[in-house]
Write a protein that holds these residues in place. Structure first.
Motif, PDB file in Angstrom:
ATOM      1  N   ASP A 108       0.635  -1.242  -0.017  1.00 21.66           N
ATOM      2  CA  ASP A 108      -0.013  -0.150   0.108  1.00 21.66           C
ATOM      3  C   ASP A 108       0.797   1.236   0.124  1.00 21.66           C
ATOM      4  O   ASP A 108       1.771   1.189   0.771  1.00 21.66           O
ATOM      5  CB  ASP A 108      -0.878   0.048   1.289  1.00 21.66           C
ATOM      6  N   LEU A 109       0.450   2.355  -0.737  1.00 23.04           N
ATOM      7  CA  LEU A 109       1.240   3.312  -1.044  1.00 23.04           C
ATOM      8  C   LEU A 109       0.725   4.881  -0.341  1.00 23.04           C
ATOM      9  O   LEU A 109       0.901   5.729  -0.826  1.00 23.04           O
ATOM     10  CB  LEU A 109       1.539   3.671  -2.460  1.00 23.04           C
ATOM     11  N   TYR A 110       0.165   4.522   0.986  1.00 17.67           N
ATOM     12  CA  TYR A 110      -0.345   5.746   1.647  1.00 17.67           C
ATOM     13  C   TYR A 110       0.650   6.726   1.618  1.00 17.67           C
ATOM     14  O   TYR A 110       0.307   7.807   1.551  1.00 17.67           O
ATOM     15  CB  TYR A 110      -1.039   5.070   2.810  1.00 17.67           C
ATOM     16  N   LYS A 111       2.022   6.419   2.002  1.00 13.84           N
ATOM     17  CA  LYS A 111       2.817   7.419   2.269  1.00 13.84           C
ATOM     18  C   LYS A 111       3.666   7.884   1.121  1.00 13.84           C
ATOM     19  O   LYS A 111       4.709   8.629   1.297  1.00 13.84           O
ATOM     20  CB  LYS A 111       3.778   7.021   3.605  1.00 13.84           C
ATOM     21  N   ALA A 112       3.227   7.626  -0.072  1.00 13.12           N
ATOM     22  CA  ALA A 112       3.894   8.085  -1.169  1.00 13.12           C
ATOM     23  C   ALA A 112       3.968   9.794  -1.182  1.00 13.12           C
ATOM     24  O   ALA A 112       4.619  10.166  -2.008  1.00 13.12           O
ATOM     25  CB  ALA A 112       3.059   7.561  -2.354  1.00 13.12           C
ATOM     26  N   PHE A 113       3.168  10.289  -0.385  1.00 11.92           N
ATOM     27  CA  PHE A 113       3.243  11.874  -0.355  1.00 11.92           C
ATOM     28  C   PHE A 113       4.440  12.316   0.344  1.00 11.92           C
ATOM     29  O   PHE A 113       4.612  13.481   0.482  1.00 11.92           O
ATOM     30  CB  PHE A 113       1.857  12.510   0.206  1.00 11.92           C
ATOM     31  N   SER A 114       4.797  11.376   1.263  1.00  8.25           N
ATOM     32  CA  SER A 114       6.206  11.978   1.859  1.00  8.25           C
ATOM     33  C   SER A 114       7.353  11.842   1.285  1.00  8.25           C
ATOM     34  O   SER A 114       7.876  10.921   0.509  1.00  8.25           O
ATOM     35  CB  SER A 114       6.271  11.392   3.231  1.00  8.25           C
ATOM     36  N   ASP A 115       8.408  12.785   1.584  1.00  9.70           N
ATOM     37  CA  ASP A 115       9.706  12.866   0.754  1.00  9.70           C
ATOM     38  C   ASP A 115      10.701  12.552   2.104  1.00  9.70           C
ATOM     39  O   ASP A 115      11.963  12.860   1.875  1.00  9.70           O
ATOM     40  CB  ASP A 115      10.230  14.180   0.632  1.00  9.70           C
ATOM     41  N   GLN A 116      10.314  11.746   3.056  1.00  7.76           N
ATOM     42  CA  GLN A 116      11.186  11.632   4.370  1.00  7.76           C
ATOM     43  C   GLN A 116      11.521  10.081   4.301  1.00  7.76           C
ATOM     44  O   GLN A 116      10.715   9.251   3.754  1.00  7.76           O
ATOM     45  CB  GLN A 116      10.791  11.822   5.590  1.00  7.76           C
ATOM     46  N   LYS A 117      12.704   9.684   4.811  1.00  8.84           N
ATOM     47  CA  LYS A 117      13.299   8.412   4.823  1.00  8.84           C
ATOM     48  C   LYS A 117      12.554   7.738   6.010  1.00  8.84           C
ATOM     49  O   LYS A 117      12.243   6.432   6.078  1.00  8.84           O
ATOM     50  CB  LYS A 117      14.734   8.208   5.032  1.00  8.84           C
ATOM     51  N   LEU A 118      12.547   8.463   7.011  1.00  8.92           N
ATOM     52  CA  LEU A 118      12.150   8.041   8.387  1.00  8.92           C
ATOM     53  C   LEU A 118      10.986   8.829   8.810  1.00  8.92           C
ATOM     54  O   LEU A 118      11.112  10.063   9.162  1.00  8.92           O
ATOM     55  CB  LEU A 118      13.171   7.829   9.533  1.00  8.92           C
ATOM     56  N   GLU A 119       9.915   7.993   8.956  1.00  9.44           N
ATOM     57  CA  GLU A 119       8.507   8.862   9.262  1.00  9.44           C
ATOM     58  C   GLU A 119       8.381   9.358  10.998  1.00  9.44           C
ATOM     59  O   GLU A 119       8.414  10.399  11.260  1.00  9.44           O
ATOM     60  CB  GLU A 119       7.273   8.159   8.828  1.00  9.44           C
TER      61      GLU A 119
END
Length: 462
Positions: A108-119
């Motif tokens: 699932d690609l829910y966090k595809a909007f994030s540009d961070q390696k570690l959330e």
């Protein structure tokens, strides 16, 4: 020389013992939020799974491996953690291939909007603390975790050494996962504000997310594992619409890679999702919504030849019974209507203990659970124990009771007020009726409620 050898052996034995103690203490003190779900993945027989699902809570709330097994013979498991970003999903994919090498992996690609390696480093602990040490785990820590935090992933005791003040008896018990990594939710949230952005509205996918999506594609291709990407729908605010734009853009990015991609925001009707009934909160589907999503995914996988109904082995049959018992135990916890509650107990054939302030009134209210009309109830306080098809009735105004109920010691006595002890838990009897429900399949008590005749409502005690 012999003395040196003996001393050397003693030192080695001491180090082994100290190492064992260290590992044991580490296991007790480490934070366990959600760990049992991940540990269950490593308990699967090697290379036995057809599919592995990877993602955040959006996914593990709403994909149910036992449903896929019942309907399509697909053996699967879920690797999920709160707020899992795409970079960590990449290492989850590698872990799934290393442990199981399944036919298909769904990410699932829910966090595809994030540009961070570690959330979120705490969320990351909840997921990877359950991983055994391996080359993949070492690479993941080196790649994603800041250098100053890396030691706590190799030695969680470094982070959790002060947690000794918080430990309870449950920290010493092995928790059982009945779900193959899923975590169904049973509340209902009205997501009428759900909105679907037009497919034409798009926005560039952040570089970090796109880089690790490509890594996922490459590692699956290298290992000949089929890959499917999804986005599970959720309610987005006006400020979050950029997320949908990125999900729309992903369709263009993935088309050239010949990878299947299902954007749930454009599939609400196709999935059969009712936005008023099938959400648990603004971000997640509830159990009903998850059943619909699992059915849809299961059909897709089955049509690809994944799974085989003829291979339903005895182990999965037993585990499947536990799954249904687990679902029932969560559903009973949500029932508030007295009549519905009693009816649920009767249909599920649970065992139970009922304390009543008046045995005669108890009889009038319990005919719905199939009590024989010839059953004699005492006047005043009494206890009814239904155990393995047998009913025993005790009058508290004449005696105390002390009985073994399915291996759980139950005591009840009348003082200033009636109290009951179940195992190590004490409950004061202030309502007109108290009900303790035991599930013989799960082997434990699943609900304790008080029922007031005057207010006609259920008051949960656990």
């Amino acid at each position: 020389m012999k003395r040196r050898i003996c001393n050397g052996i003693k030192i080695i034995i001491l180090l082994i013992v100290l190492g064992g103690i260290f590992i044991w203490v580490n296991g007790i003190l480490v934070g366990k939020s959600g760990m049992y779900r991940i540990v269950s993945f490593y308990e699967e027989t090697e290379d036995s799974l057809d599919a592995v699902f990877i993602g955040s809570s959006h996914l593990y709330y709403s994909i149910y491996p036992f449903q896929l097994w019942e309907d399509y013979g697909i053996k699967s498991s879920v690797i999920g953690g709160d707020g899992v970003g795409i970079p960590l999903e990449y290492y989850c994919v590698k872990e799934a291939i290393r442990e199981q090498h399944p036919d298909v992996i769904v990410v699932d690609l829910y966090k595809a909007f994030s540009d961070q390696k570690l959330e979120n480093i705490s969320y990351m602990h909840n997921l990877v603390n359950a991983w055994p040490l391996s080359r993949n785990k070492i690479q993941m820590i080196s790649d994603l975790v800041p250098e100053e935090n890396q030691i706590e992933f190799y030695m969680p005791l470094y982070l959790y050494h002060t947690r000794w003040k918080e430990i309870t008896e449950s920290d010493f018990d092995r928790q059982t996962c009945y779900t193959k990594g899923a975590a169904p939710q049973f509340g209902i949230y009205d997501a009428s504000n759900f909105s679907e952005l037009d497919k034409k509205e798009k926005q560039e996918v952040p570089r970090t997310a796109l880089t690790y999506i490509q890594k996922i594609i490459d590692v699956c291709a290298e290992n000949k594992v089929e890959l499917i990407f999804t986005v599970i729908p959720y309610e987005t605010t006006a400020e979050e619409m950029d997320q949908q734009r990125i999900f729309n853009q992903l369709e263009d990015e993935l088309k050239s890679e010949n990878v299947l991609y299902y954007n749930g925001f454009h599939m609400i009707d196709e999935l059969g999702i009712d936005v008023k009934e099938d959400f648990f909160d603004s971000g997640h589907l509830n159990y009903n919504g998850g059943v619909k999503l699992s059915a849809y995914i299961g059909k897709i996988l089955s049509e690809k030849g994944i799974g085989n109904n003829s291979e339903k082995n005895d182990t999965w049959k037993v585990q499947d019974q536990l799954w249904h018992a687990y679902i029932d135990s969560k559903q009973i916890n949500k029932i508030e209507d007295i009549n519905e509650y009693i009816d649920f107990i009767r249909k599920k054939k649970y065992e139970y203990v009922i304390l009543s302030s008046d045995g005669i009134e108890l009889f009038d209210g319990l005919q719905k659970v199939g009590i024989d009309e010839k059953t004699q109830f005492p006047e005043g306080e009494c206890v009814l124990i239904y155990n393995d098809g047998n009913r025993d009735i005790y009058a508290l105004n004449t005696q105390q009771i002390s009985v073994d109920f399915n291996g759980i010691w139950i005591e009840s006595k009348k003082g200033e007020k009636v109290a009951i002890t179940i195992g190590k838990n004490n409950y004061d009897f202030t309502e007109s009726t108290i009900v303790i429900v035991y599930d013989p399949v799960l082997g434990n008590i699943i609900d304790v409620v008080g029922i007031s005749d005057q207010e006609e409502k259920i008051d949960r005690k656990m």
